[in-house]
Design an enzyme around this catalytic site. Structure first.
Site, PDB file in Angstrom:
ATOM      1  N   HIS A 109      -3.084   7.433   2.900  1.00  0.00           N
ATOM      2  CA  HIS A 109      -1.725   7.236   2.375  1.00  0.00           C
ATOM      3  C   HIS A 109      -1.266   5.813   2.696  1.00  0.00           C
ATOM      4  O   HIS A 109      -1.601   5.273   3.757  1.00  0.00           O
ATOM      5  CB  HIS A 109      -0.774   8.267   2.995  1.00  0.00           C
ATOM      6  CG  HIS A 109       0.546   8.303   2.297  1.00  0.00           C
ATOM      7  ND1 HIS A 109       1.493   7.347   2.501  1.00  0.00           N
ATOM      8  CD2 HIS A 109       1.033   9.137   1.353  1.00  0.00           C
ATOM      9  CE1 HIS A 109       2.535   7.603   1.722  1.00  0.00           C
ATOM     10  NE2 HIS A 109       2.282   8.680   1.014  1.00  0.00           N
TER      11      HIS A 109
ATOM     12  N   GLU B 115      -0.664   6.092  -6.122  1.00  0.00           N
ATOM     13  CA  GLU B 115       0.731   5.961  -5.684  1.00  0.00           C
ATOM     14  C   GLU B 115       1.040   4.473  -5.512  1.00  0.00           C
ATOM     15  O   GLU B 115       0.733   3.887  -4.471  1.00  0.00           O
ATOM     16  CB  GLU B 115       1.021   6.766  -4.411  1.00  0.00           C
ATOM     17  CG  GLU B 115      -0.033   6.678  -3.309  1.00  0.00           C
ATOM     18  CD  GLU B 115       0.551   6.769  -1.911  1.00  0.00           C
ATOM     19  OE1 GLU B 115       1.580   7.407  -1.727  1.00  0.00           O
ATOM     20  OE2 GLU B 115      -0.041   6.144  -1.007  1.00  0.00           O
TER      21      GLU B 115
HETATM   22  P1  PGA Z   1       8.070   9.824  -2.570  1.00  0.00           P
HETATM   23  O1  PGA Z   1       6.700   9.706  -1.768  1.00  0.00           O
HETATM   24  O2  PGA Z   1       7.940  11.039  -3.463  1.00  0.00           O
HETATM   25  O3  PGA Z   1       9.131  10.000  -1.523  1.00  0.00           O
HETATM   26  O4  PGA Z   1       8.217   8.587  -3.353  1.00  0.00           O
HETATM   27  C1  PGA Z   1       5.519   9.720  -2.506  1.00  0.00           C
HETATM   28  C2  PGA Z   1       4.359   9.202  -1.750  1.00  0.00           C
HETATM   29  O5  PGA Z   1       4.464   8.937  -0.551  1.00  0.00           O
HETATM   30  O6  PGA Z   1       3.294   9.044  -2.352  1.00  0.00           O
END
Ligand code: PGA
Length: 236
Positions: free
Chosen positions: A86, A159
């Site tokens: 992540h 992401e």
């Molecule tokens: P968020 O987080 O939905 O709060 O933007 C998404 C992520 O960490 O990938």
């Protein structure tokens, strides 16, 4: 293929009681819940429909590694999926090589791995083609231990760091552009399941989930609000 919704609670909530309440409110089929380590056991015991995920793991399976958690320990608690790489962990120093070791450890323990990749705003400012190059570099290293026979046990989450809701300058991505990037990833690294993550909420979830190439979403902030989360489920 069923679209998967991954609830990444990050370092929330602050008590086991609150975690149990949240788990019961989000226990749907097609959902994967990733609570912090201390709540895995209690949350796992409550889930009847959703699957259990961990937010991280260490690559060595036991031994003298103070503070680390092993694949065997997670599997023993009923964990089915492990998130690795992540961007919030990468910001704390996790490199692509570390990600690769974790991916191999998870697959070696017969669990499924969810590997996160995504570019910084600085990269995206140079255009979507630059973002593609950046992500493929991350994946070439992160996935180097994955063989064809294991590719079904791997999901990639695209992401973009600039789209994560807690980022001060956050803006959600344009769903068509996420879908373009995701289609590119699938082709380039031969991974069939790729999700999107970044400010997904009840309002915009259908725009991402309606894209054919997007196989699911990883939800951070909105997964801490049961009503908001239900809205996302209803869009899937
Ligand atoms: P968020 O987080 O939905 O709060 O933007 C998404 C992520 O960490 O990938």
């Amino acid at each position: 293929m069923e679209k998967l919704i991954v609830a990444n609670w990050k370092s929330n909530p602050a008590s086991i009681k609150k975690a149990q309440k949240l788990a019961l409110a989000e226990d749907y089929n097609g959902v994967v819940i990733a609570p912090p380590f201390p709540y895995l056991d209690a949350v796992g015991a409550l889930l009847k429909n959703a699957s259990l995920a961990a937010q991280d793991v260490f690559w060595k399976d036991g031994g003298a590694y103070t503070g680390e958690v092993s694949v065997s320990q997670l599997r023993d608690l009923g964990v089915k999926y492990v998130i690795v790489g992540h961007s919030e962990r990468r910001a704390l120093g996790e490199t692509d090589d570390i990600v690769s070791k974790k991916v191999e450890a998870v697959l070696g323990a017969n669990m499924q791995v969810i590997i996160c990749v995504g570019e910084h705003l600085e990269t995206r400012k140079h255009g979507i083609e630059e973002a593609k190059k950046f992500i493929i570099r991350q994946l070439k290293i992160g996935l180097k231990g994955v063989q064809k026979k294991n590719s079904r046990d791997v999901a990639v989450v695209y992401e973009p760091i600039w789209a994560i809701s807690t980022n001060p300058s956050s803006v959600p991505d344009i769903p068509e552009e996420s879908a373009e990037l995701i289609a590119y990833i699938k082709n380039a690294v031969n991974i069939p399941r790729v999700f999107y993550g970044g400010s997904v909420n009840a309002k915009n979830a259908h725009e991402f989930l309606n894209q054919n190439d997007i196989d699911g979403v990883l939800v951070g902030g909105a997964s801490l609000k049961p009503n908001e989360f239900k809205g996302i489920i209803d869009s899937a």
